[in-house]
Design an enzyme around this catalytic site. Sequence first.
Site, short mmCIF file in Angstrom:
data_model
loop_
_atom_site.label_atom_id
_atom_site.label_comp_id
_atom_site.label_asym_id
_atom_site.label_seq_id
_atom_site.Cartn_x
_atom_site.Cartn_y
_atom_site.Cartn_z
N GLU A 252 -109.71 92.15 -18.72
CA GLU A 252 -110.09 90.92 -20.09
C GLU A 252 -109.29 91.44 -21.19
O GLU A 252 -108.73 92.43 -21.41
CB GLU A 252 -111.49 91.32 -20.43
N LYS A 254 -108.07 92.50 -24.57
CA LYS A 254 -108.38 93.34 -25.43
C LYS A 254 -108.07 92.66 -26.92
O LYS A 254 -107.09 92.96 -27.29
CB LYS A 254 -108.15 94.88 -25.54
N ARG A 259 -116.09 93.64 -33.29
CA ARG A 259 -117.17 93.50 -32.21
C ARG A 259 -118.50 92.78 -33.04
O ARG A 259 -119.09 93.33 -34.24
CB ARG A 259 -117.50 94.81 -31.65
N ARG A 274 -120.55 96.33 -34.88
CA ARG A 274 -120.35 97.60 -34.09
C ARG A 274 -121.17 98.93 -34.55
O ARG A 274 -121.71 99.61 -33.59
CB ARG A 274 -118.73 97.94 -33.88
N GLU A 304 -116.13 89.39 -29.55
CA GLU A 304 -115.28 89.69 -30.73
C GLU A 304 -114.79 88.81 -31.55
O GLU A 304 -114.32 87.45 -31.26
CB GLU A 304 -113.92 90.27 -29.81
N PHE A 344 -117.89 87.96 -24.53
CA PHE A 344 -117.79 88.95 -23.43
C PHE A 344 -118.79 89.32 -22.86
O PHE A 344 -118.65 89.77 -21.88
CB PHE A 344 -116.60 89.85 -23.78
N ARG A 416 -120.03 105.97 -23.94
CA ARG A 416 -118.56 105.80 -23.63
C ARG A 416 -118.05 106.37 -22.37
O ARG A 416 -117.88 107.51 -22.37
CB ARG A 416 -117.87 106.55 -25.00
N LYS A 422 -110.07 100.98 -21.81
CA LYS A 422 -109.22 100.26 -22.60
C LYS A 422 -107.96 100.58 -22.27
O LYS A 422 -107.43 102.00 -22.22
CB LYS A 422 -109.48 100.60 -23.99
P1 AMP Z 1 -112.08 101.10 -29.47
O1 AMP Z 1 -112.54 100.61 -30.59
O2 AMP Z 1 -110.72 101.26 -29.50
O3 AMP Z 1 -112.84 102.26 -28.82
O4 AMP Z 1 -112.24 99.80 -28.20
C1 AMP Z 1 -113.30 99.18 -28.05
C2 AMP Z 1 -113.63 97.93 -28.69
O5 AMP Z 1 -112.58 96.99 -28.20
C3 AMP Z 1 -114.74 97.02 -28.75
O6 AMP Z 1 -115.92 97.84 -29.48
C4 AMP Z 1 -114.50 95.78 -29.03
O7 AMP Z 1 -114.72 95.75 -30.35
C5 AMP Z 1 -113.10 95.67 -28.70
N1 AMP Z 1 -112.88 94.68 -27.74
C6 AMP Z 1 -111.88 93.67 -27.68
N2 AMP Z 1 -111.82 93.01 -26.63
C7 AMP Z 1 -112.91 93.52 -25.73
C8 AMP Z 1 -113.20 93.05 -24.63
N3 AMP Z 1 -112.59 92.03 -23.98
N4 AMP Z 1 -114.40 93.50 -23.99
C9 AMP Z 1 -114.97 94.52 -24.61
N5 AMP Z 1 -114.54 95.06 -25.89
C10 AMP Z 1 -113.60 94.55 -26.69
#
Ligand code: AMP
Length: 564
Positions: A252, A254, A259, A274, A304, A344, A416, A422
């Site tokens: 998907e 990102k 969030r 979040r 998001e 999502f 996690r 990601k």
């Molecule tokens: P990170 O904050 O770098 O750990 O990445 C995770 C975050 O990416 C999630 O908490 C979401 O806010 C964001 N995110 C963006 N696009 C998506 C998606 N398609 N699915 C899940 N999370 C997403």
Amino acid sequence: MATLFKELAELCESLEKLTERIPKISMISAFLRKLHKEEIAPATRLIIGKIFPDWSSYTLDVSWGTIVKIIQDITRASPRELLDAFNRTGDPGAMVEILMKSKKILRQATLFEEPLTILNVYQTLESIAKIKGSGSRERKEAVIKSLLSRASPIEAKYLVKVILGEMRHGVSEGLMEEAIAKAADVSLELVERAHMFLGDIGEVAYIALVEGAKGLEKVSLQLFRPLKPMLAQQAENVQEALKEHGGRSAFEYKFDGARVQIHMKESEVKIFSRRLTDVTKSLPDVVELVRRELRAREVVVEGEVIAIGENGKPLPFQHLMRRFRRIRDIYRMVREIPVKLYLFDILYLDGELLIDKPYVERREILAKIAGNIPLTPRVITDDPKEAEKFLEKAIREGHEGLMAKKLDSKYTPGIRGKLWLKIKPVLTTLDLVIVAAEWGYGRRKNWLSDYYLAARDEKTGEFLIVGKTFKGLTDEEFEEMTKRLLNLKIGEKGRVVYVQPKIVVEVAFNEIQKSPKYKSGYALRFARIIKIRDDKGPEEANTIQEIEELYKKQFLAKAKKEKL
Ligand code: AMP
């Protein structure tokens, strides 16, 4: 007889001295077992240093500056004595204890004053959170002052720690869950599950100890109480993600946004960030949209929110954060910074909990009820080339990268894991906490513009400096950051202002070096801030242990290159 707050402070003091998990768990569970029914929830929250659940609309909003002022008032300590005490301990609570011990305290209490009990303290803190409106700062100050002047040095130490939410005794929520399970003689899984749904460790402790396993089993998702979000680990590239997910995965977009977890029951809508804070008021346009579009009576969905520029392209995350920080003029902000919601996931629909259903099935259900709200663009594939192309497309359109989701994965709140990965093709970044800042020179002389960046030590909870930077913020951001840092000020020495470790920034760098300069043993070369991460709390910052791992990886990669 009611349990004294002194006993709780002494428990925390003993916990601080222990390093092993098991004795800590035994000690807490023995303490919990001795409590009266009505003391269980307040005591559990006080021990953890989290007075209100994340989703609660109550917050204390008492700054370190206010505490310092009160301490100065009660102990008559000079700024110099304050800073000395802080430098000796590096801990606000311990600093207060030293000052209370060494100075003659101006007590408001009379000889007949009753000692503080756990319930007294908790109820007083609750009453502080309820103070609103004009003059609220002064009124809050008065209540805290009377509380602290009734306290003994050790009680004051833990009152301050609780008020600032910085316990530093190595009791995580996970450890507390184990202590509750032991105290109530129930399985840890049951406690974890109830905590996942309730998001309030105090309430979980109460149910476990008073109603036992039967009570815990009855707990399920409750509308308007957010679940902790499922999180992702990082993958280097699409190949790694495919391998990890057994050869086939859902990719998907990102998005670089915020969030949101949206709860709706008929026309009532609440939106949580979040970090599980209630951000409904900042997003009236999103509230209206989901009310209009979602085809459900009761639902919990996740998505998001991204900010959109005039050209329809996504704007950097900072713009969006302005929406969340704003309390007044919300409707003007709605016009100035339009946002777009992409959904999502779906966790609950009309009485049915969906988190244990596989990802693909959840996504199908989501598509059916989403109305005109778009879902995150996605491809399901086993072909690395196709995934790679999709990644390039996402980047071209101004997004951050991809999320790979395992097709049969459950929704695992708060974890996690590798079910979500990601993929960000950009350089590695670290999320670090600002622990001090220096006044700038020349044009920047009115700004705190040089920041000390720290990583968390997983073992002690301490924040250890790994670098310094004055790069990456705009003038407007420097100005705002200066204000925020001054609010968190703990002390000052020369040009350096020490602050509570609260603000998280995402930092890019060229290399991690071993360095004797900092206690952490590491230093980042060419560190620069690329984002202020108000969506993350200091407990989510990268750890020294992770930096150590990265250092090793980097070392191996370098050695490989040199061999070639
Ligand atoms: P990170 O904050 O770098 O750990 O990445 C995770 C975050 O990416 C999630 O908490 C979401 O806010 C964001 N995110 C963006 N696009 C998506 C998606 N398609 N699915 C899940 N999370 C997403």
